[in-house]
Scaffold this active site. Sequence first.
Site, PDB file in Angstrom:
ATOM      1  N   HIS A  17      88.030  55.237 128.095  1.00  0.00           N
ATOM      2  CA  HIS A  17      87.346  54.557 126.981  1.00  0.00           C
ATOM      3  C   HIS A  17      88.307  53.626 126.227  1.00  0.00           C
ATOM      4  O   HIS A  17      88.140  52.428 126.260  1.00  0.00           O
ATOM      5  CB  HIS A  17      86.661  55.536 126.011  1.00  0.00           C
ATOM      6  CG  HIS A  17      85.760  56.519 126.673  1.00  0.00           C
ATOM      7  ND1 HIS A  17      84.706  56.126 127.463  1.00  0.00           N
ATOM      8  CD2 HIS A  17      85.763  57.883 126.705  1.00  0.00           C
ATOM      9  CE1 HIS A  17      84.077  57.198 127.945  1.00  0.00           C
ATOM     10  NE2 HIS A  17      84.710  58.276 127.502  1.00  0.00           N
ATOM     11  N   ASP A  66      81.073  58.358 134.159  1.00  0.00           N
ATOM     12  CA  ASP A  66      81.214  59.316 133.067  1.00  0.00           C
ATOM     13  C   ASP A  66      80.083  60.339 132.982  1.00  0.00           C
ATOM     14  O   ASP A  66      80.057  61.301 133.738  1.00  0.00           O
ATOM     15  CB  ASP A  66      81.388  58.527 131.752  1.00  0.00           C
ATOM     16  CG  ASP A  66      81.846  59.396 130.593  1.00  0.00           C
ATOM     17  OD1 ASP A  66      82.019  60.608 130.793  1.00  0.00           O
ATOM     18  OD2 ASP A  66      82.033  58.882 129.474  1.00  0.00           O
TER      19      ASP A  66
HETATM   20  C1  NGQ Z   1      83.079  65.061 128.035  1.00  0.00           C
HETATM   21  N1  NGQ Z   1      82.232  62.927 127.344  1.00  0.00           N
HETATM   22  O1  NGQ Z   1      84.143  65.653 128.178  1.00  0.00           O
HETATM   23  O2  NGQ Z   1      82.122  65.237 128.784  1.00  0.00           O
HETATM   24  C2  NGQ Z   1      82.969  64.067 126.917  1.00  0.00           C
HETATM   25  C3  NGQ Z   1      82.274  64.681 125.730  1.00  0.00           C
HETATM   26  C4  NGQ Z   1      84.143  65.420 124.258  1.00  0.00           C
HETATM   27  C5  NGQ Z   1      82.499  61.745 126.815  1.00  0.00           C
HETATM   28  N2  NGQ Z   1      83.502  61.662 125.997  1.00  0.00           N
HETATM   29  C6  NGQ Z   1      83.013  65.819 125.151  1.00  0.00           C
HETATM   30  N3  NGQ Z   1      81.798  60.694 127.103  1.00  0.00           N
HETATM   31  O3  NGQ Z   1      84.648  64.291 124.338  1.00  0.00           O
HETATM   32  O4  NGQ Z   1      84.551  66.257 123.482  1.00  0.00           O
HETATM   33 ZN    ZN Z   2      84.382  61.567 130.054  1.00  0.00          ZN
END
Ligand code: NGQ
Ligand code: ZN
Length: 469
Positions: free
Chosen positions: A286, A337
């Site tokens: 990101h 993602d």
């Molecule tokens: C994840 N996803 O690890 O799946 C993360 C969300 C987080 C994104 N950042 C959970 N898009 O970042 O704590």
């Molecule tokens: Zn991720």
Amino acid sequence: MSIQKEASHRILQAGEEDMIRLWFENALLPDGWARAVTIGIAEGRIAEVATETARGDAQAFAGAAVPGLANLHSHAFQRGMAGLTERKGPAADSFWTWRETMYGFLERLTPDDVEAIAGQLYAEMLEAGFTSVGEFHYLHHGPDGAPYNDLGEMAGRIAAAAGATGIGLTLLPVYYEHGGFGGLPAGPGQRRFVNGSDRFLELVAQSRAAVRDLPGAVVGIAPHSLRAVTPEGLARVTEACPDGPIHIHVAEQVREVEDCLAWSGRRPVEFLMQSSQVDERWCLIHATHMTPQEIRDMAATGAVAGLCPVTEANLGDGIFEGVAFLQAGGRFGVGSDSNVRISLAEELRTLEYGQRLRDRARNCLAMSEGSTGRQVFDAACAGGARALGRETGRIAPGSSADLVRLTPDHPALVAASGDQWLDGWIFAGGNGCVADVWARGRHVVADGRHVGREAIAARFTAAMRGLSA
Ligand code: NGQ
Ligand code: ZN
């Protein structure tokens, strides 16, 4: 010395016997478009490329061959909740409320479910033109947070799905220890992810074992985010793993930047640059919210920005500073993602469109005159390969035989030539432009369909119906 000699002798012999030859009307080679291209493949690699050739006894294809692209960031299990979070809740919906829903979804997933969902996902990725995937894998333990008897159980399921579909796997076991900046304890929704650094390093060893029989597999590490690890833990695991890719989520949400500032006095990307030896092995997922200084500093490290434009739009993250980052010489690749949509074309298109909407301009990510599709695709091929530690993204001898054929039967491509193949696919056509895909020389997609699609989809359907029952 003699062992090396023997090995190369063996490869040569096998290469001659087992060489597959494909012929394409057009192909995108490292120095540009070529016509009547024969590609010889042996042992999963491109052995030779010749232009202006007769078809001979090669298998011949109309249209255009382009390199397969690496999908550098995936959480496979999330494909099972695609489309299920697009409902307004009682309070303001945000990334953080989505995350709670996601935690609720994963509570009940079994290893069988994960393998079924990952199989479906990887087949869809191949159908979209992604020939390898960086699986940022953090669903490690049972529902109560206790490890399975085999610590690498879930890693094995990811490897099995990759093996069954043929997608190239870079497995990134995730180091997740805390629930927020400053070493806060993990919450109940996070218990399936959590390992201390010792057990995490064991898991890395188990992950290597899990992919042992998967040709071309790579294992790296993924400290989840600055929220989920302490600086000490991060230093410990990066020192213990001196080779292979290192991926980390960073600066995705404004609240994350604010919390990092409150905790450390520094912004997330700034903090990472100053506290870790960030270099070409690193992929910063990101990196949405950066100051001009952070953009320049990050670009100078050679680290890859792991952009996930469709998910970033879906979760309301913000718009990556693409123009400034590319002007600073930064590298990027793309990933899907949350896997809410599986489309290579849509990831690249959404990336470019975000810049256009913000800047009220056109062709923003093209750094020189000419095709935007071509420039964005080339950059993503190179960045994706670097981020996943793979020799892919180039149709050239020595590279992994990862190829995508775009078909002139698609309305967006009927009159295409040169870079219009890419502009047509990315901006006008989408997944329907992909007719055939070879991953490590395996012909895994034919006529737009994964060769194992029926059985894979049946298994996925059964798992999803079980979960919703
Ligand atoms: C994840 N996803 O690890 O799946 C993360 C969300 C987080 C994104 N950042 C959970 N898009 O970042 O704590
Ligand atoms: Zn991720």
